[in-house]
Motif scaffolding. Structure first.
Motif, PDB file in Angstrom:
ATOM      1  N   ALA A 130     -15.010  37.543  41.710  1.00  0.00           N
ATOM      2  CA  ALA A 130     -16.306  36.874  41.853  1.00  0.00           C
ATOM      3  C   ALA A 130     -17.441  37.829  41.486  1.00  0.00           C
ATOM      4  O   ALA A 130     -18.348  37.470  40.723  1.00  0.00           O
ATOM      5  CB  ALA A 130     -16.483  36.358  43.277  1.00  0.00           C
ATOM      6  N   LEU A 131     -17.383  39.054  42.000  1.00  0.00           N
ATOM      7  CA  LEU A 131     -18.448  40.019  41.706  1.00  0.00           C
ATOM      8  C   LEU A 131     -18.441  40.395  40.225  1.00  0.00           C
ATOM      9  O   LEU A 131     -19.496  40.546  39.608  1.00  0.00           O
ATOM     10  CB  LEU A 131     -18.294  41.266  42.583  1.00  0.00           C
ATOM     11  N   ALA A 132     -17.234  40.558  39.654  1.00  0.00           N
ATOM     12  CA  ALA A 132     -17.143  40.903  38.236  1.00  0.00           C
ATOM     13  C   ALA A 132     -17.776  39.811  37.383  1.00  0.00           C
ATOM     14  O   ALA A 132     -18.494  40.093  36.418  1.00  0.00           O
ATOM     15  CB  ALA A 132     -15.683  41.120  37.839  1.00  0.00           C
ATOM     16  N   THR A 133     -17.536  38.543  37.752  1.00  0.00           N
ATOM     17  CA  THR A 133     -18.107  37.429  37.000  1.00  0.00           C
ATOM     18  C   THR A 133     -19.625  37.372  37.148  1.00  0.00           C
ATOM     19  O   THR A 133     -20.349  37.129  36.193  1.00  0.00           O
ATOM     20  CB  THR A 133     -17.477  36.100  37.476  1.00  0.00           C
ATOM     21  N   LEU A 134     -20.102  37.629  38.388  1.00  0.00           N
ATOM     22  CA  LEU A 134     -21.546  37.597  38.650  1.00  0.00           C
ATOM     23  C   LEU A 134     -22.284  38.680  37.888  1.00  0.00           C
ATOM     24  O   LEU A 134     -23.366  38.453  37.350  1.00  0.00           O
ATOM     25  CB  LEU A 134     -21.803  37.804  40.142  1.00  0.00           C
ATOM     26  N   TYR A 135     -21.709  39.882  37.864  1.00  0.00           N
ATOM     27  CA  TYR A 135     -22.438  41.040  37.332  1.00  0.00           C
ATOM     28  C   TYR A 135     -22.062  41.367  35.899  1.00  0.00           C
ATOM     29  O   TYR A 135     -22.560  42.328  35.336  1.00  0.00           O
ATOM     30  CB  TYR A 135     -22.213  42.261  38.234  1.00  0.00           C
ATOM     31  N   ALA A 136     -21.144  40.577  35.312  1.00  0.00           N
ATOM     32  CA  ALA A 136     -20.809  40.787  33.902  1.00  0.00           C
ATOM     33  C   ALA A 136     -22.057  40.524  33.061  1.00  0.00           C
ATOM     34  O   ALA A 136     -22.948  39.792  33.498  1.00  0.00           O
ATOM     35  CB  ALA A 136     -19.675  39.850  33.498  1.00  0.00           C
ATOM     36  N   PRO A 137     -22.122  41.128  31.865  1.00  0.00           N
ATOM     37  CA  PRO A 137     -23.336  40.964  31.035  1.00  0.00           C
ATOM     38  C   PRO A 137     -23.711  39.503  30.801  1.00  0.00           C
ATOM     39  O   PRO A 137     -24.882  39.196  30.584  1.00  0.00           O
ATOM     40  CB  PRO A 137     -22.954  41.644  29.725  1.00  0.00           C
ATOM     41  N   ASN A 138     -22.731  38.577  30.850  1.00  0.00           N
ATOM     42  CA  ASN A 138     -23.074  37.167  30.673  1.00  0.00           C
ATOM     43  C   ASN A 138     -23.076  36.414  32.000  1.00  0.00           C
ATOM     44  O   ASN A 138     -23.129  35.205  32.027  1.00  0.00           O
ATOM     45  CB  ASN A 138     -22.108  36.507  29.679  1.00  0.00           C
ATOM     46  N   GLY A 139     -22.971  37.145  33.111  1.00  0.00           N
ATOM     47  CA  GLY A 139     -22.925  36.523  34.435  1.00  0.00           C
ATOM     48  C   GLY A 139     -24.308  36.213  34.966  1.00  0.00           C
ATOM     49  O   GLY A 139     -25.327  36.624  34.393  1.00  0.00           O
ATOM     50  N   MET A 140     -24.350  35.505  36.100  1.00  0.00           N
ATOM     51  CA  MET A 140     -25.606  35.040  36.662  1.00  0.00           C
ATOM     52  C   MET A 140     -26.574  36.197  36.926  1.00  0.00           C
ATOM     53  O   MET A 140     -27.729  36.163  36.526  1.00  0.00           O
ATOM     54  CB  MET A 140     -25.307  34.298  37.975  1.00  0.00           C
ATOM     55  N   ILE A 141     -26.089  37.246  37.604  1.00  0.00           N
ATOM     56  CA  ILE A 141     -26.961  38.388  37.911  1.00  0.00           C
ATOM     57  C   ILE A 141     -26.940  39.389  36.757  1.00  0.00           C
ATOM     58  O   ILE A 141     -27.959  39.974  36.416  1.00  0.00           O
ATOM     59  CB  ILE A 141     -26.508  39.070  39.217  1.00  0.00           C
ATOM     60  N   MET A 165     -37.388  39.452  56.978  1.00  0.00           N
ATOM     61  CA  MET A 165     -36.475  38.315  56.860  1.00  0.00           C
ATOM     62  C   MET A 165     -36.165  38.028  55.404  1.00  0.00           C
ATOM     63  O   MET A 165     -35.023  37.735  55.046  1.00  0.00           O
ATOM     64  CB  MET A 165     -37.070  37.078  57.552  1.00  0.00           C
ATOM     65  N   ALA A 166     -37.172  38.151  54.550  1.00  0.00           N
ATOM     66  CA  ALA A 166     -36.958  37.908  53.125  1.00  0.00           C
ATOM     67  C   ALA A 166     -35.956  38.919  52.560  1.00  0.00           C
ATOM     68  O   ALA A 166     -35.043  38.561  51.814  1.00  0.00           O
ATOM     69  CB  ALA A 166     -38.283  37.995  52.375  1.00  0.00           C
ATOM     70  N   ILE A 167     -36.112  40.193  52.939  1.00  0.00           N
ATOM     71  CA  ILE A 167     -35.177  41.231  52.455  1.00  0.00           C
ATOM     72  C   ILE A 167     -33.757  40.912  52.911  1.00  0.00           C
ATOM     73  O   ILE A 167     -32.814  40.931  52.128  1.00  0.00           O
ATOM     74  CB  ILE A 167     -35.609  42.623  52.973  1.00  0.00           C
ATOM     75  N   ALA A 168     -33.626  40.575  54.203  1.00  0.00           N
ATOM     76  CA  ALA A 168     -32.290  40.306  54.756  1.00  0.00           C
ATOM     77  C   ALA A 168     -31.646  39.118  54.051  1.00  0.00           C
ATOM     78  O   ALA A 168     -30.489  39.177  53.632  1.00  0.00           O
ATOM     79  CB  ALA A 168     -32.383  40.049  56.258  1.00  0.00           C
ATOM     80  N   PHE A 169     -32.405  38.033  53.892  1.00  0.00           N
ATOM     81  CA  PHE A 169     -31.832  36.828  53.285  1.00  0.00           C
ATOM     82  C   PHE A 169     -31.472  37.063  51.819  1.00  0.00           C
ATOM     83  O   PHE A 169     -30.423  36.641  51.350  1.00  0.00           O
ATOM     84  CB  PHE A 169     -32.792  35.640  53.407  1.00  0.00           C
ATOM     85  N   LEU A 170     -32.381  37.754  51.113  1.00  0.00           N
ATOM     86  CA  LEU A 170     -32.140  38.013  49.698  1.00  0.00           C
ATOM     87  C   LEU A 170     -30.874  38.858  49.532  1.00  0.00           C
ATOM     88  O   LEU A 170     -30.021  38.580  48.678  1.00  0.00           O
ATOM     89  CB  LEU A 170     -33.343  38.743  49.104  1.00  0.00           C
ATOM     90  N   PHE A 171     -30.754  39.867  50.366  1.00  0.00           N
ATOM     91  CA  PHE A 171     -29.589  40.758  50.294  1.00  0.00           C
ATOM     92  C   PHE A 171     -28.299  39.988  50.576  1.00  0.00           C
ATOM     93  O   PHE A 171     -27.325  40.091  49.832  1.00  0.00           O
ATOM     94  CB  PHE A 171     -29.769  41.889  51.316  1.00  0.00           C
ATOM     95  N   LEU A 172     -28.315  39.176  51.640  1.00  0.00           N
ATOM     96  CA  LEU A 172     -27.113  38.411  51.988  1.00  0.00           C
ATOM     97  C   LEU A 172     -26.794  37.374  50.920  1.00  0.00           C
ATOM     98  O   LEU A 172     -25.628  37.149  50.585  1.00  0.00           O
ATOM     99  CB  LEU A 172     -27.293  37.728  53.351  1.00  0.00           C
ATOM    100  N   ALA A 173     -27.842  36.752  50.362  1.00  0.00           N
ATOM    101  CA  ALA A 173     -27.610  35.751  49.326  1.00  0.00           C
ATOM    102  C   ALA A 173     -26.970  36.404  48.105  1.00  0.00           C
ATOM    103  O   ALA A 173     -26.012  35.900  47.536  1.00  0.00           O
ATOM    104  CB  ALA A 173     -28.930  35.085  48.949  1.00  0.00           C
ATOM    105  N   LEU A 174     -27.503  37.563  47.741  1.00  0.00           N
ATOM    106  CA  LEU A 174     -27.042  38.265  46.549  1.00  0.00           C
ATOM    107  C   LEU A 174     -25.600  38.736  46.697  1.00  0.00           C
ATOM    108  O   LEU A 174     -24.792  38.614  45.778  1.00  0.00           O
ATOM    109  CB  LEU A 174     -27.959  39.472  46.323  1.00  0.00           C
ATOM    110  N   PHE A 175     -25.272  39.271  47.863  1.00  0.00           N
ATOM    111  CA  PHE A 175     -23.970  39.915  48.009  1.00  0.00           C
ATOM    112  C   PHE A 175     -22.914  39.028  48.655  1.00  0.00           C
ATOM    113  O   PHE A 175     -21.736  39.247  48.465  1.00  0.00           O
ATOM    114  CB  PHE A 175     -24.104  41.224  48.793  1.00  0.00           C
ATOM    115  N   LEU A 176     -23.305  38.068  49.480  1.00  0.00           N
ATOM    116  CA  LEU A 176     -22.303  37.263  50.171  1.00  0.00           C
ATOM    117  C   LEU A 176     -22.263  35.814  49.684  1.00  0.00           C
ATOM    118  O   LEU A 176     -21.194  35.258  49.474  1.00  0.00           O
ATOM    119  CB  LEU A 176     -22.556  37.278  51.687  1.00  0.00           C
ATOM    120  N   PHE A 177     -23.450  35.223  49.510  1.00  0.00           N
ATOM    121  CA  PHE A 177     -23.471  33.796  49.212  1.00  0.00           C
ATOM    122  C   PHE A 177     -23.129  33.520  47.747  1.00  0.00           C
ATOM    123  O   PHE A 177     -22.283  32.665  47.459  1.00  0.00           O
ATOM    124  CB  PHE A 177     -24.843  33.214  49.585  1.00  0.00           C
ATOM    125  N   LEU A 178     -23.737  34.277  46.827  1.00  0.00           N
ATOM    126  CA  LEU A 178     -23.500  34.036  45.405  1.00  0.00           C
ATOM    127  C   LEU A 178     -22.031  34.194  45.005  1.00  0.00           C
ATOM    128  O   LEU A 178     -21.518  33.376  44.245  1.00  0.00           O
ATOM    129  CB  LEU A 178     -24.394  34.936  44.556  1.00  0.00           C
TER     130      LEU A 178
END
Lengths: 285, 278
Positions: free
Chosen positions: A122-133, B23-36
């Motif tokens: 999941a992380l590899a897909t997200l952070y790949a050059p064509n991924g969401m992030i 709260m914005a930092i916490a949510f953004l961090f969790l969204a980026l690393f856990l939710f996405l």
């Protein structure tokens, strides 16, 4: 603890009325020995068979050193990132009330429950050059997946709950009156957080940091998909063990394994020392 | 009124702005690393539609990996559960020398790299060992077979139940058990009717976490499995194979099952914690 009056005779265990000590203790120790201790000592025995010179030659091989440095460095960096953001998350969860707080609180444990391989792809897909992030970061010239930065991203995911879950209960126990006292004495909010709250949280922060780091050094599943795995650049130590095993080079795998096991023991010792120090100084571990 | 509120808050709470930023930092961090990551797994799994998802799951190799994962968990979780209860009973109900050391040893697998958990069994049962060829002479395969995968899984999930039960039973003390025993109950009766009801939620909690890890373990199992498709591939290993074959949709389809397992685990865990609190 319970026995204040001790008879002069040496006892392995204090006498009591509860039955089943031999059965449960015997089973627990046998099972522990069979499954954990004997296999682990087999690793140490194998490495001692190599002889010191051969062991040292394998352990100080440049590729091994590079892999250990990469594992160690990324684990430290990820634990530092997690300390900052983990503290903010713990703070928000303990101090603020907002809709969905329970859900957010439960989600923090996701890295404990989600298989590492799933997190990895999941992380590899997200952070790949064509991924969401990854695509977004690429616009700014950053490349994360398939570089050493990718390792850190995976370890941040894996390590997050360690900091939050060690800091959170301690923060919940903090007596709000201490903060009020500091405030009546004229301390600013920042001073209170920095000089009253943080020192009390320090043992929990250090424990969480050490636990996240220990986990990060040994982590394999989530990292290999995102790291790129280029020797000397983004090849982690656990992966090197796997590569040596696939080459049937058991001696080299054993050498790297023993070095990593020693690091694990050292981290375990450090965690225990932090907790002993914390119990002595703050009354909680 | 508004001024008053702010001046009261500023003494022992952050200003609303700081609060919002935190709260914005916490949510953004969790969204980026856990939710996405969760969103990615599910969206990639169903990228080619529900039909393709079913096709990937019902593939014979995928089904074999699901069966193997369930089998390994069905052996390793109960064994570690029995160990956890026995260890917690010995540690919580008795005072003996070296107790702290024993607890440290039980926690040991948590700080050992999963790859090393696999490596130790390769060294113990591999072709260069004493045990491996001897067992092979009797027709027993450990490595690159189900027993090795199970052993590696047991190693990795070893502490979960014990770790949950030890502090719980230490807190509860032995007064209930002593009362039951003094009224004439046998040891087993005491355990079944007094201790077990007291620890059931903690036990369930530990088993849940143990199971999640057992079904999801990758590093340790990867070292001992030999990656024989349809035979020694667990679900996480099957995901790796599919992913490395660039069969992303199928990889994420199998992965979505494990995401489901993780979510069910978290929901049950939260529910148990609520019961605990009551």
């Amino acid at each position: 603890m319970t026995a204040t009056v001790q008879s002069s005779r040496w006892h392995f265990r204090e006498p009591g009325v509860i039955p089943g000590f031999r059965l449960t203790f015997g089973f627990a120790v046998c099972y522990l020995s069979l499954v954990i201790l004997i296999p682990l000592s087999g690793l140490v025995w194998h490495s001692s068979n190599l002889g010191w010179d051969a062991f040292w030659a394998l352990a100080s091989d440049p590729r091994t050193i590079a892999a250990l440095k990469i594992s160690f460095g990324s684990a430290v960096l990820a634990a530092l990132i997690n300390t900052v953001f983990g503290l903010v998350v713990a703070w928000v969860l303990v101090r603020y009330r907002f809709p969905g707080r329970r859900i957010v609180d439960a989600v923090v444990d996701l890295p404990f429950a989600l298989p590492t391989a799933v997190a990895g792809i999941a992380l590899a897909t997200l952070y790949a050059p064509n991924g969401m992030i990854g695509a977004w970061l690429a616009d700014f010239g950053f490349k994360v997946a398939f570089t050493p930065a990718g390792i850190v991203v995976a370890l941040v995911f894996i390590g997050l709950p360690f900091i939050v879950r060690t800091v959170q209960p301690v923060l919940e126990e903090v007596d709000r009156e201490i903060e009020e006292a500091a405030a009546t004495l004229g301390a600013s909010r920042l001073d209170i957080v920095r000089r009253v709250l943080l020192p009390g949280l320090l043992p929990a922060i250090l424990t969480g940091f050490a636990m996240a780091m220990a986990r990060g050094i040994g982590e394999y599943g989530s990292v290999i998909f995102i790291a790129g795995n280029i020797p000397y650049v983004s090849e982690i130590a656990p992966l090197l063990i796997v590569i040596r095993l696939e080459e049937f080079n058991y001696a080299a795998a054993t050498a790297v394994g023993v070095v990593m096991l020693s690091i694990s023991f050292l981290m375990l010792l450090i965690i225990n020392l932090i907790q002993a120090w914390s119990r002595g100084r703050f009354g909680h571990g | 009124m508004a001024d008053q509120t702010i001046s009261i808050q500023s003494a022992t709470a952050e200003t609303p702005l700081v609060r919002l930023v935190l709260m914005a930092i916490a949510f953004l961090f969790l969204a980026l690393f856990l939710f996405l990551p969760l969103v990615v797994v599910v969206s990639e799994a169903f990228r080619n539609g529900v039909g393709a998802w079913f096709q990937a799951i019902l593939d014979p190799d995928a089904l074999a990996s699901i069966r193997l994962t369930l089998l390994v968990a069905a052996i390793s979780v109960p064994l570690n559960m029995v160990f956890g209860v026995a260890a917690a009973w010995a540690i919580a109900k008795f005072e003996f020398r070296g107790k702290a050391f024993l607890i440290t040893l039980i926690d040991l697998p948590f700080s050992v790299s999963p790859v090393i958990s696999g490596l130790v069994y390769v060294l113990l049962f591999g072709s260069g060992s004493v045990l491996g060829p001897w067992l092979k002479g009797w027709g027993i395969e450990i490595l690159f077979a189900v027993p090795g995968i199970t052993l590696a899984t047991i190693f990795v999930t070893f502490p979960f139940v014990a770790r949950e039960l030890i502090p719980l039973m230490q807190d509860q003390g032995s007064a209930d058990e002593e009362a039951a025993l003094s009224l004439g109950a046998s040891g087993w009766q005491t355990f079944l009717h007094v201790t077990l009801p007291n620890i059931r939620w903690g036990l369930l909690y530990g088993v849940l976490l143990c199971n999640a890890r057992a079904m999801g373990e990758f590093g340790a199992v990867s070292v001992v499995s030999g990656h024989i498709r349809g035979l020694t591939d667990t679900m996480p290993l099957h995901i790796e194979i599919l992913y490395n074959e660039y069969n992303f949709a199928a990889a994420f389809a199998v992965a979505s099952l494990l995401v489901g397992l993780a979510l069910v685990t978290l929901v049950l865990k939260t529910a148990i914690e609520r019961r605990y609190a009551d």
